[in-house]
Design a protein around this motif. Structure first.
Motif, mmCIF file in Angstrom:
data_model
loop_
_atom_site.group_PDB
_atom_site.id
_atom_site.type_symbol
_atom_site.label_atom_id
_atom_site.label_comp_id
_atom_site.label_asym_id
_atom_site.label_seq_id
_atom_site.Cartn_x
_atom_site.Cartn_y
_atom_site.Cartn_z
ATOM 1 N N GLY A 205 0.790 -1.202 -0.082
ATOM 2 C CA GLY A 205 -0.133 0.056 -0.014
ATOM 3 C C GLY A 205 0.986 1.303 0.442
ATOM 4 O O GLY A 205 0.074 2.316 0.222
ATOM 5 N N PHE A 206 2.198 1.269 -0.323
ATOM 6 C CA PHE A 206 2.826 2.296 -0.298
ATOM 7 C C PHE A 206 3.130 2.897 1.122
ATOM 8 O O PHE A 206 3.122 4.324 0.861
ATOM 9 N N GLN A 207 2.708 2.500 1.920
ATOM 10 C CA GLN A 207 3.926 2.642 2.702
ATOM 11 C C GLN A 207 5.321 3.031 3.575
ATOM 12 O O GLN A 207 6.087 3.343 4.318
ATOM 13 N N ASN A 208 6.516 1.774 2.851
ATOM 14 C CA ASN A 208 7.603 1.546 2.761
ATOM 15 C C ASN A 208 8.939 1.569 2.690
ATOM 16 O O ASN A 208 9.532 1.518 2.682
ATOM 17 N N GLY A 209 8.534 2.884 1.115
ATOM 18 C CA GLY A 209 9.163 3.508 0.628
ATOM 19 C C GLY A 209 9.557 5.330 0.514
ATOM 20 O O GLY A 209 8.718 5.640 1.452
ATOM 21 N N VAL A 210 9.541 5.727 -0.528
ATOM 22 C CA VAL A 210 9.854 7.000 -0.566
ATOM 23 C C VAL A 210 8.378 7.978 -0.487
ATOM 24 O O VAL A 210 8.062 9.061 -0.513
ATOM 25 N N HIS A 211 7.246 7.110 -0.620
ATOM 26 C CA HIS A 211 5.832 7.812 -1.285
ATOM 27 C C HIS A 211 5.637 8.129 0.286
ATOM 28 O O HIS A 211 5.038 9.260 -0.106
ATOM 29 N N PRO A 212 5.726 8.186 1.532
ATOM 30 C CA PRO A 212 4.643 8.384 2.471
ATOM 31 C C PRO A 212 5.765 9.561 2.877
ATOM 32 O O PRO A 212 5.109 10.532 3.496
ATOM 33 N N ASP A 225 -3.674 8.493 -10.374
ATOM 34 C CA ASP A 225 -2.315 8.957 -11.316
ATOM 35 C C ASP A 225 -1.303 9.270 -11.178
ATOM 36 O O ASP A 225 -0.481 9.814 -11.523
ATOM 37 N N GLU A 226 -0.571 8.926 -9.709
ATOM 38 C CA GLU A 226 0.322 9.371 -8.849
ATOM 39 C C GLU A 226 0.889 8.336 -9.409
ATOM 40 O O GLU A 226 0.561 7.249 -9.516
ATOM 41 N N TRP A 227 2.751 8.077 -9.304
ATOM 42 C CA TRP A 227 4.012 7.129 -8.805
ATOM 43 C C TRP A 227 3.559 5.953 -8.065
ATOM 44 O O TRP A 227 3.468 5.994 -7.735
ATOM 45 N N GLY A 228 3.964 4.160 -9.300
ATOM 46 C CA GLY A 228 3.264 3.336 -8.220
ATOM 47 C C GLY A 228 5.346 3.219 -8.388
ATOM 48 O O GLY A 228 6.246 4.282 -8.147
ATOM 49 N N THR A 229 5.976 1.753 -7.852
ATOM 50 C CA THR A 229 7.131 1.530 -7.575
ATOM 51 C C THR A 229 8.138 2.045 -8.424
ATOM 52 O O THR A 229 9.253 2.712 -8.460
ATOM 53 N N LEU A 230 8.136 1.452 -10.065
ATOM 54 C CA LEU A 230 8.750 1.753 -11.025
ATOM 55 C C LEU A 230 9.240 2.773 -11.405
ATOM 56 O O LEU A 230 10.252 3.359 -11.483
#
Length: 422
Positions: A205-212, A225-230
């Motif tokens: 759920g995009f909690q463990n990388g740069v997203h937060p 429309d915002e960034w996924g992992t790639l």
């Protein structure tokens, strides 16, 4: 030609255990398709000049990829800064200088990635650079005992173990994929980052990388429309480029972004969003990389979104089993590199990635290079196996073997880079 051989290889249909879908490898079963227009704008204007491409059509295509496929990435953080963590001028038999550089995403330095870099000692001034992500940690790239071990971050096990797994991968385990000595001997630097420093490769759920770091107040995940992992990985590579521009050992005008498999998809997207990268190299990148979506052979949009739901933006999922409704296809991604050179590599046994579709993307991107007075792909049909096409601005080869990146691949990348960087 290799065309007949590939058709014979692809004459196979198996069942893939992804929601009972049938996986096709048979060229004769590819459905009819029409690619989106490359040189016609959204308002119907024909693109016939370099200026029209740069000012009108390229921004249109880039925006479609951002909002419908990879997702939009934020600006680089204002607190972005760097620190040289270590430097050894006598590595690789005294042939190279090894550096480790922290790229801090926040002013408090709690969030960062580490660049591992090798620079030839025998040089006159700055050197061109190959730069790519690695799968298992910086310490796996070379057996050098002084490389700082990356903190391996993987999907938690069912028994409750955390995502950080010390000593998960052995030192030098992936050295066969990173021919440091060969690159140094040919006058090139090499830089790499462990992709887990930017965003671990699993769906939480995009909690463990740069997203937060970039969520607005009350936001818990990226917008549709915002960034996924790639896109996050590509963004991180763009942040690394900020550092390369400060390092006097590197010719920042000659940095080639390179990647294998999912990192090949990332390399192409990084080259698209950051035109400071002077070259993009994609190895066995397949669906979401160099291969055309509409051919529906090997991995498809539905399959990639089922297996890796975190890779792309949420909007991309609406095209599962609906490739013809996509407003873009991957020949347009390759074209976003123009007028910079791009190299596409395939492996003849890598049916999942769809070698012919990878070749066709390069071929169909070539008209954009012509706007710049350049030749893109210099052949109209796939070359023979192990017969590289390197004399245009779009290079290509299909190698003997399967899904991997080998010394042979790197040797072709160096020859291609020599043509354009030296």
């Amino acid at each position: 030609m290799i065309k007949g051989f590939l058709i014979a290889c692809f004459s196979l249909t198996i069942l893939l255990p992804v929601k009972g879908q049938e996986l096709n490898y048979d060229e004769s079963k590819i459905p009819p398709y029409t690619l989106p227009e490359l040189l016609v704008s959204e308002d119907g204007e024909k693109i016939t000049t370099e200026a029209q491409w740069i000012e009108k059509r390229r921004p249109e295509i880039l925006s479609l990829f951002e909002t419908q496929v990879y997702g939009k990435s934020p600006e680089h953080p204002k607190g972005l800064h760097f620190e040289v963590l270590s430097e050894d001028r006598y590595t690789i038999g005294n042939m190279a200088t090894r550096k480790e550089i922290a790229v801090y995403f926040t002013e408090d330095e709690k969030h960062f990635m580490t660049i591992l870099m090798y620079i030839p000692n025998k040089r006159n001034g700055s050197v061109p650079l190959f730069f790519g992500l690695n799968f298992k940690g910086n310490h796996t790239v070379n057996e050098d005992a002084n490389i700082t071990e990356s903190i391996t971050r993987m999907k938690p096990r069912k028994d409750g173990d955390g995502e950080v797994r010390p000593h998960m991968f052995k030192r030098g385990e992936a050295a066969s994929r990173w021919p440091v000595e060969m690159l140094i001997a040919n006058g090139y630097g090499l830089a790499t980052v462990y992709r887990g420093d930017i965003d671990p490769d699993y769906d939480d759920g995009f909690q463990n990388g740069v997203h937060p770091l970039f969520y607005k107040e009350g936001q818990a995940k990226p917008e549709s429309d915002e960034w996924g992992t790639l896109a996050a990985w590509a963004w991180g590579m763009s942040c690394a480029m900020d550092y390369f521009e400060t390092d006097e050992d590197i010719d920042a005008t000659k940095v080639a972004v390179v990647g294998h498999s999912r990192h090949g998809k990332t390399a192409l997207w990084a080259g698209a969003i950051d035109q400071r990268f002077a070259m993009a190299i994609s190895n066995d990148s397949g669906c979401g990389g160099a291969a055309l979506f509409r051919r529906r052979i090997g991995e498809t949009v539905n399959k990639i979104n089922s297996l890796f739901p975190h890779w792309f933006c949420e909007n991309f999922k609406q095209y599962n089993n609906k490739e013809d409704e996509l407003p873009v296809d991957q020949h347009q991604l390759i074209a976003l590199m123009a007028p910079r050179p791009v190299y596409i590599a395939s492996a003849v046994e890598d049916l999942w990635a769809g070698p012919k579709g990878e070749f066709l993307s390069g071929l169909y991107a070539s008209p954009v290079y012509q706007l710049f007075g350049l030749t893109g792909m210099t052949v109209d049909e796939m070359p023979e196996v192990d017969d590289p096409v390197t004399n245009g601005y779009i290079g290509y080869h299909v190698r003997t073997g399967n899904h991997d990146i080998k010394l042979y691949d790197w040797q072709q990348f160096v020859k291609f880079a020599d043509r354009h960087f030296k």
